[in-house]
Design a protein around this motif. Structure first.
Motif, PDB file in Angstrom:
ATOM      1  N   PHE A 106       0.834  -1.209   0.000  1.00 47.04           N
ATOM      2  CA  PHE A 106       0.000   0.000   0.000  1.00 47.04           C
ATOM      3  C   PHE A 106       0.872   1.264   0.000  1.00 47.04           C
ATOM      4  N   ARG A 107       2.043   1.191   0.635  1.00 50.62           N
ATOM      5  CA  ARG A 107       2.950   2.347   0.653  1.00 50.62           C
ATOM      6  C   ARG A 107       3.403   2.687  -0.773  1.00 50.62           C
ATOM      7  N   ARG A 108       3.714   1.634  -1.549  1.00 55.09           N
ATOM      8  CA  ARG A 108       4.156   1.884  -2.932  1.00 55.09           C
ATOM      9  C   ARG A 108       3.013   2.439  -3.774  1.00 55.09           C
ATOM     10  N   VAL A 109       1.813   1.883  -3.591  1.00 55.67           N
ATOM     11  CA  VAL A 109       0.638   2.378  -4.340  1.00 55.67           C
ATOM     12  C   VAL A 109       0.446   3.865  -4.064  1.00 55.67           C
ATOM     13  N   LEU A 110       0.638   4.256  -2.798  1.00 57.16           N
ATOM     14  CA  LEU A 110       0.435   5.657  -2.407  1.00 57.16           C
ATOM     15  C   LEU A 110       1.611   6.551  -2.776  1.00 57.16           C
ATOM     16  N   GLY A 111       2.780   5.917  -3.047  1.00 55.14           N
ATOM     17  CA  GLY A 111       3.987   6.711  -3.297  1.00 55.14           C
ATOM     18  C   GLY A 111       4.537   7.336  -2.024  1.00 55.14           C
ATOM     19  N   ALA A 112       4.281   6.662  -0.893  1.00 50.14           N
ATOM     20  CA  ALA A 112       4.765   7.182   0.396  1.00 50.14           C
ATOM     21  C   ALA A 112       6.230   6.785   0.592  1.00 50.14           C
ATOM     22  N   PRO A 113       6.972   7.514   1.436  1.00 46.04           N
ATOM     23  CA  PRO A 113       8.398   7.235   1.619  1.00 46.04           C
ATOM     24  C   PRO A 113       8.671   5.842   2.204  1.00 46.04           C
ATOM     25  N   ALA A 114       9.867   5.287   1.909  1.00 45.95           N
ATOM     26  CA  ALA A 114      10.205   3.918   2.312  1.00 45.95           C
ATOM     27  C   ALA A 114      10.131   3.724   3.830  1.00 45.95           C
ATOM     28  N   GLY A 115      10.498   4.737   4.586  1.00 45.52           N
ATOM     29  CA  GLY A 115      10.508   4.612   6.047  1.00 45.52           C
ATOM     30  C   GLY A 115       9.115   4.554   6.661  1.00 45.52           C
ATOM     31  N   ASP A 116       8.096   4.789   5.837  1.00 46.72           N
ATOM     32  CA  ASP A 116       6.725   4.838   6.356  1.00 46.72           C
ATOM     33  C   ASP A 116       6.244   3.493   6.905  1.00 46.72           C
ATOM     34  N   THR A 117       6.707   2.390   6.289  1.00 48.68           N
ATOM     35  CA  THR A 117       6.239   1.070   6.755  1.00 48.68           C
ATOM     36  C   THR A 117       6.617   0.883   8.219  1.00 48.68           C
ATOM     37  N   ARG A 119       7.450   3.184  10.363  1.00 47.66           N
ATOM     38  CA  ARG A 119       6.805   4.213  11.193  1.00 47.66           C
ATOM     39  C   ARG A 119       5.400   3.776  11.612  1.00 47.66           C
ATOM     40  N   VAL A 120       4.609   3.272  10.644  1.00 50.55           N
ATOM     41  CA  VAL A 120       3.221   2.918  10.994  1.00 50.55           C
ATOM     42  C   VAL A 120       3.152   1.601  11.773  1.00 50.55           C
ATOM     43  N   LEU A 121       4.158   0.704  11.531  1.00 52.98           N
ATOM     44  CA  LEU A 121       4.227  -0.522  12.341  1.00 52.98           C
ATOM     45  C   LEU A 121       4.387  -0.150  13.807  1.00 52.98           C
ATOM     46  N   GLU A 122       5.297   0.802  14.058  1.00 50.95           N
ATOM     47  CA  GLU A 122       5.548   1.204  15.444  1.00 50.95           C
ATOM     48  C   GLU A 122       4.348   1.956  16.023  1.00 50.95           C
ATOM     49  N   ALA A 123       3.736   2.819  15.218  1.00 49.89           N
ATOM     50  CA  ALA A 123       2.601   3.623  15.703  1.00 49.89           C
ATOM     51  C   ALA A 123       1.432   2.740  16.126  1.00 49.89           C
ATOM     52  N   GLY A 153       1.640   7.549   4.402  1.00 53.69           N
ATOM     53  CA  GLY A 153       1.574   8.814   3.665  1.00 53.69           C
ATOM     54  C   GLY A 153       1.176   9.990   4.536  1.00 53.69           C
ATOM     55  N   SER A 154       1.011   9.752   5.844  1.00 54.31           N
ATOM     56  CA  SER A 154       0.681  10.818   6.800  1.00 54.31           C
ATOM     57  C   SER A 154      -0.496  11.688   6.359  1.00 54.31           C
ATOM     58  N   PRO A 155      -1.701  11.100   6.240  1.00 49.87           N
ATOM     59  CA  PRO A 155      -2.869  11.906   5.837  1.00 49.87           C
ATOM     60  C   PRO A 155      -3.207  12.968   6.880  1.00 49.87           C
ATOM     61  N   GLU A 156      -3.817  14.043   6.401  1.00 47.28           N
ATOM     62  CA  GLU A 156      -4.194  15.148   7.306  1.00 47.28           C
ATOM     63  C   GLU A 156      -5.483  14.847   8.051  1.00 47.28           C
ATOM     64  N   LEU A 157      -6.324  13.989   7.447  1.00 48.41           N
ATOM     65  CA  LEU A 157      -7.608  13.645   8.050  1.00 48.41           C
ATOM     66  C   LEU A 157      -7.752  12.130   8.086  1.00 48.41           C
ATOM     67  N   LEU A 158      -8.100  11.605   9.254  1.00 51.75           N
ATOM     68  CA  LEU A 158      -8.360  10.173   9.378  1.00 51.75           C
ATOM     69  C   LEU A 158      -9.836   9.972   9.678  1.00 51.75           C
ATOM     70  N   VAL A 159     -10.495   9.158   8.870  1.00 52.47           N
ATOM     71  CA  VAL A 159     -11.903   8.835   9.083  1.00 52.47           C
ATOM     72  C   VAL A 159     -11.939   7.350   9.440  1.00 52.47           C
ATOM     73  N   LEU A 160     -12.253   7.065  10.697  1.00 55.08           N
ATOM     74  CA  LEU A 160     -12.112   5.700  11.211  1.00 55.08           C
ATOM     75  C   LEU A 160     -13.470   5.168  11.653  1.00 55.08           C
TER      76      LEU A 160
END
Ligand SMILES: Nc1ncnc2c1ncn2[C@@H]1O[C@H](COP(=O)(O)OP(=O)(O)OP(=O)(O)O)[C@@H](O)[C@H]1O
Length: 266
Positions: A106-117, A119-123, A153-160
């Motif tokens: 999903f990170r590649r589909v979004l074009g998010a930075p490599a370190g994001d995986t 980061r979100v695993l830890e979060a 990709g660090s979205p500004e709005l999260l709808v959960l």
């Protein structure tokens, strides 16, 4: 307040929103505003229209009439795609991939930075499960993988949509802690739940019943206005004061052709 300040301070602004699902009217001229950088709870009984409202916000719900403005743009705009993270009630993960592979995909589909995986695993406290197949995880762990994908990709709005369903109390507390850390970093969160004790964990509350917003203020204001010490009692008091649904809200709004037509993924 100037218009510029409004746009800067408001994550979601909705006015006169009418939505039907199938043949039934579900949202009846709904109006609300969600401030930026806060955790806003959307609470109400099952079937009151929470998911329908969230779908309207993220732009996957056809609307009858009204306006939905998200991060200063019309809801559903292409420019919003990478600025919003949406987690549905059903975990959206590939069972035959590991947690890390899911996130990398999903990170590649979004074009998010490599370190994001990482980061979100830890979060989402998923590092211990990173190399496990998603299909082998518990329901709560799968939900967290879904949440982790929404954070890429660090979205500004999260709808959960009901992100804490099926989670044990410890994990629920941890997740609410994470929501508040995200809000402190400037992210806006709209979190639905039908568990009323989660209401007091929110900065602000939207109480919904039968397709309408009954209350929009802080948890403290809810308890004070209802004269109750618990959120569930306060919600019941608000409903009692409101009285039964009026017949008028079940009258279909007149369709305005070409206004706010969106894709419907019912
Ligand atoms: N695809 C659909 N077609 C027709 N009606 C639908 C569809 N999806 C939902 N509805 C109806 O729309 C109304 C609102 O449903 P919605 O899923 O928005 O409620 P909700 O508050 O999110 O419920 P829950 O807390 O149980 O998830 C309900 O009456 C439901 O039966």
């Amino acid at each position: 307040m100037t218009i510029t300040a409004d746009v800067a301070d408001v994550a979601i602004s909705i006015d006169g929103l009418h939505v039907r699902r199938g043949k039934s009217p579900v949202l009846h001229g709904l109006r609300l505003s969600v401030p930026r950088g806060q955790v806003v709870g959307l609470l109400g009984p099952s079937g009151c229209g929470k998911t329908t409202l969230m779908r309207s916000i993220v732009g996957v719900q056809q609307i009858e009439s009204g306006t939905v403005t998200v991060l200063g743009q019309p809801g559903g705009s292409a420019g919003l795609r990478h600025r919003i993270g949406y987690v549905t009630q059903a975990a959206s993960v590939y069972d035959d991939l590991t947690v890390r592979q899911n996130l990398d995909y999903f990170r590649r589909v979004l074009g998010a930075p490599a370190g994001d995986t990482q980061r979100v695993l830890e979060a989402t406290a998923l590092t211990p499960q990173a190399e496990r197949l998603a299909g082998d995880l518990s329901g709560g762990q799968r939900s967290r993988v879904s949440l982790a994908t929404a954070l890429l990709g660090s979205p500004e709005l999260l709808v959960l949509d009901e992100p804490t369903v099926g989670l044990d109390p410890v994990l629920r507390v941890e997740l609410w802690g994470m929501f508040h850390r995200l809000a402190a970093s400037g992210v806006s969160l709209l979190v639905s739940s039908h568990v009323m004790d989660e209401a007091t964990r929110c900065d602000r509350l939207l109480l919904m019943r039968d397709g309408e917003i009954l209350f929009d203020d802080t948890p403290a204001a809810l308890l004070a206005s209802a004269g109750k010490s618990d959120a569930e009692g306060a919600f019941l008091e608000v409903i009692t004061r409101q009285g039964p649904p009026t017949p008028a809200r079940h009258v279909l709004p007149r369709k305005r052709p070409g206004h706010g037509a969106r894709r419907e993924h019912s």
